[in-house]
Design an enzyme around this catalytic site. Structure first.
Site, PDB file in Angstrom:
ATOM      1  N   SER A 100      -3.455   6.980   0.490  1.00 49.35           N
ATOM      2  CA  SER A 100      -2.918   6.717  -0.842  1.00 49.35           C
ATOM      3  C   SER A 100      -3.990   6.888  -1.918  1.00 49.35           C
ATOM      4  O   SER A 100      -4.519   7.984  -2.087  1.00 49.35           O
ATOM      5  CB  SER A 100      -2.289   5.323  -0.867  1.00 49.35           C
ATOM      6  OG  SER A 100      -1.425   5.191  -1.964  1.00 49.35           O
ATOM      7  N   ASP A 127       4.160   7.203   1.426  1.00 43.35           N
ATOM      8  CA  ASP A 127       2.811   6.637   1.344  1.00 43.35           C
ATOM      9  C   ASP A 127       2.244   6.302   2.724  1.00 43.35           C
ATOM     10  O   ASP A 127       2.898   5.645   3.532  1.00 43.35           O
ATOM     11  CB  ASP A 127       2.881   5.372   0.484  1.00 43.35           C
ATOM     12  CG  ASP A 127       1.520   4.851   0.074  1.00 43.35           C
ATOM     13  OD1 ASP A 127       0.776   4.386   0.950  1.00 43.35           O
ATOM     14  OD2 ASP A 127       1.208   4.910  -1.131  1.00 43.35           O
TER      15      ASP A 127
END
Length: 224
Positions: free
Chosen positions: A42, A191
């Protein structure tokens, strides 16, 4: 002959806190500590990929404090590109109800709150040439790099070490409900923090360095 120890840097997700990764890289450089490998998730994938692509911490700070970064992060489009991305504005409703003649109701919910067009375009501009120069092999970047995304269909992580760098980073930082998921090689990816917010295991498996330095925000916030 002296033996040079290899150093791996692991960067977690952490939303806005993830920008602190820049300060860590800056401190390592100031103390002459080399970074031989990077793995990230991320926000960590975003910062790690930039450094792996040859962007200095000072250049990152300049980019992140620029108004352009805030605009793109919030789904805005730069004035000079609005013509190319122009389309009918969606209304403000979160739920659309459509009634057929037999009164059946279907609901349509948005997959994200932020329009990713500008973000995708910016990543493509930033990384396309770099990916081509590295022959789409992340080991051939300025610093060998890996990042993690999540395949929610198989409930497993996806590790990127080859391919288009812009797609890999975009997938890794696709927080559910905020940024629209991305399809890569037939997989709908979100993610990386959903299944691996601190990819130290990827560092071990892929590079096996002598020393690992990690920055982990998992204790303070959710994956992002």
């Amino acid at each position: 002959m002296g033996y040079s120890q290899k150093v791996g840097l692991v960067l977690s997700g952490g939303g806005a806190l993830g920008l602190a990764h820049v300060g860590v890289i800056k401190a390592l450089e100031e103390n002459n500590i080399p970074i031989d490998y990077i793995t990230g998730t991320s926000a960590g994938a975003m910062i790690g990929s930039m450094y792996s692509a040859g962007i200095s911490p000072q250049q990152m700070e300049y980019l992140f404090f620029d108004d352009k970064f805030e605009l793109i992060s919030n789904g805005g489009i730069e004035t000079q590109y609005k013509y190319f991305f122009r389309k009918t504005e969606s209304d403000a409703s979160l739920v659309n109800l459509r009634f057929s003649n037999d009164f059946n109701v279907s609901k349509s919910l948005p997959t994200s709150l932020t329009n990713p067009i500008s973000l995708d375009f910016e990543y493509m501009k930033q990384y396309s040439n770099i990916s081509a120069q590295a022959d789409y092999n992340f080991d051939s970047l300025f610093v060998p790099f890996r990042c993690v995304a999540s395949d929610i269909n198989t409930k497993s992580q996806v590790v990127f070490g080859t391919g288009h760098l812009n797609q890999a980073v975009r997938a890794s930082m696709t927080y559910p409900g905020y940024i629209r998921p991305i399809m890569v090689e037939g997989k709908l990816l979100f993610d990386g923090g959903l299944y691996n917010n601190f990819p130290s295991d990827i560092m071990y498996d892929e590079f096996m360095p002598d020393i690992i330095i990690g920055v982990n925000f998992t204790r303070y916030c959710g994956a992002s």
